[in-house]
Design a protein around this motif. Structure first.
Motif, mmCIF file in Angstrom:
data_model
loop_
_atom_site.group_PDB
_atom_site.id
_atom_site.type_symbol
_atom_site.label_atom_id
_atom_site.label_comp_id
_atom_site.label_asym_id
_atom_site.label_seq_id
_atom_site.Cartn_x
_atom_site.Cartn_y
_atom_site.Cartn_z
ATOM 1 N N PHE A 133 -8.272 15.028 -0.516
ATOM 2 C CA PHE A 133 -7.491 15.783 0.464
ATOM 3 C C PHE A 133 -6.372 14.925 1.035
ATOM 4 N N TYR A 134 -6.707 13.713 1.494
ATOM 5 C CA TYR A 134 -5.687 12.855 2.097
ATOM 6 C C TYR A 134 -4.594 12.497 1.089
ATOM 7 N N GLN A 135 -4.959 12.317 -0.171
ATOM 8 C CA GLN A 135 -3.940 12.055 -1.193
ATOM 9 C C GLN A 135 -3.045 13.282 -1.387
ATOM 10 N N ARG A 136 -3.647 14.481 -1.414
ATOM 11 C CA ARG A 136 -2.841 15.712 -1.540
ATOM 12 C C ARG A 136 -1.899 15.893 -0.356
ATOM 13 N N MET A 137 -2.307 15.413 0.809
ATOM 14 C CA MET A 137 -1.480 15.534 2.012
ATOM 15 C C MET A 137 -0.399 14.462 2.069
ATOM 16 N N GLY A 138 -0.324 13.624 1.050
ATOM 17 C CA GLY A 138 0.728 12.616 0.988
ATOM 18 C C GLY A 138 0.316 11.246 1.482
ATOM 19 N N GLY A 139 -0.962 11.057 1.740
ATOM 20 C CA GLY A 139 -1.433 9.763 2.225
ATOM 21 C C GLY A 139 -1.370 8.688 1.158
ATOM 22 N N VAL A 140 -1.027 7.499 1.596
ATOM 23 C CA VAL A 140 -0.970 6.325 0.722
ATOM 24 C C VAL A 140 -1.984 5.314 1.251
ATOM 25 N N VAL A 141 -2.852 4.818 0.371
ATOM 26 C CA VAL A 141 -3.836 3.820 0.781
ATOM 27 C C VAL A 141 -3.110 2.509 1.059
ATOM 28 N N THR A 142 -3.268 2.003 2.289
ATOM 29 C CA THR A 142 -2.610 0.750 2.673
ATOM 30 C C THR A 142 -3.599 -0.387 2.867
ATOM 31 N N LYS A 143 -4.905 -0.063 2.930
ATOM 32 C CA LYS A 143 -5.912 -1.110 3.076
ATOM 33 C C LYS A 143 -7.213 -0.596 2.484
ATOM 34 N N THR A 144 -7.909 -1.467 1.798
ATOM 35 C CA THR A 144 -9.214 -1.136 1.225
ATOM 36 C C THR A 144 -10.203 -2.226 1.600
ATOM 37 N N ASP A 145 -11.359 -1.823 2.084
ATOM 38 C CA ASP A 145 -12.427 -2.757 2.440
ATOM 39 C C ASP A 145 -13.718 -2.176 1.866
ATOM 40 N N THR A 146 -14.093 -2.600 0.670
ATOM 41 C CA THR A 146 -15.249 -2.034 -0.010
ATOM 42 C C THR A 146 -16.183 -3.142 -0.489
ATOM 43 N N GLY A 147 -17.309 -2.725 -1.042
ATOM 44 C CA GLY A 147 -18.252 -3.669 -1.613
ATOM 45 C C GLY A 147 -19.355 -4.113 -0.672
ATOM 46 N N HIS A 148 -19.445 -3.487 0.514
ATOM 47 C CA HIS A 148 -20.508 -3.835 1.451
ATOM 48 C C HIS A 148 -21.856 -3.336 0.925
ATOM 49 N N GLU A 149 -22.895 -4.042 1.263
ATOM 50 C CA GLU A 149 -24.243 -3.610 0.881
ATOM 51 C C GLU A 149 -24.541 -2.238 1.476
ATOM 52 N N ASN A 150 -24.127 -2.023 2.738
ATOM 53 C CA ASN A 150 -24.245 -0.733 3.409
ATOM 54 C C ASN A 150 -22.937 0.026 3.157
ATOM 55 N N LYS A 151 -22.993 1.078 2.331
ATOM 56 C CA LYS A 151 -21.773 1.809 1.968
ATOM 57 C C LYS A 151 -21.076 2.443 3.175
#
Length: 162
Positions: A133-151
């Motif tokens: 949805f956010y991508q369809r609304m024109g959003g651009v990912v500017t930061k990613t913080d992934t890989g935590h044990e707790n999703k």
């Protein structure tokens, strides 16, 4: 597009917003958040938190209604020179009916009235519907913080330019 109403939330709506949050989290975040976060949902704590947002002038809080039914809520914050979309939640059975687009139109109008040309939000990268949805609304990912044990701790930040 459904004929829904975005009602500015009053103090008496805090309980409805908290109830919606638990229902939506159960269908959206089961398997992403630890089960205890959903199963042991603290309504009183969430209701008090929502009440503080409703009464804080830096937050704009809407209860989304379809007829007499509470079907979602929408919260954004004007902090300093920026706007942050804090929550946009709609019950699953009402998704993909244009309600999110209506919320974005309200937020964009608010930004334009205030002379602000962009806003941001965070999102769980595991919530595929929200990510799309956010991508369809024109959003651009500017930061990613992934890989935590707790999703639940994983996140991405979207920015939207007007």
């Amino acid at each position: 597009m459904m004929n829904v109403e975005f009602i500015p939330a009053k103090a008496s709506d805090a309980a409805a917003i908290s109830t919606l949050r638990q229902r939506i989290w159960d269908t959206t975040y089961r398997g992403i958040y630890p089960d205890a976060v959903i199963d042991d949902f603290d309504y009183d704590w969430h209701q008090q938190r929502d009440l503080k947002k409703i009464s804080n002038p830096s937050f704009t809080v809407y209860l989304i209604k379809y007829g007499d039914a509470d079907i979602g809520y929408f919260i954004f914050q004007h902090a300093g020179s920026g706007i942050w979309l804090r929550s946009l939640y709609v019950l699953r059975e009402y998704q993909h009916k244009g309600i999110g687009k209506q919320a974005f139109a309200i937020l964009k109008d608010y930004c334009q009235e205030k002379g602000i040309n962009r806003f941001a939000c965070d999102c769980s990268p595991h919530n595929e519907n929200a990510m799309q949805f956010y991508q369809r609304m024109g959003g651009v990912v500017t930061k990613t913080d992934t890989g935590h044990e707790n999703k639940q701790e994983d996140g991405v930040i979207f920015e939207f330019n007007l």
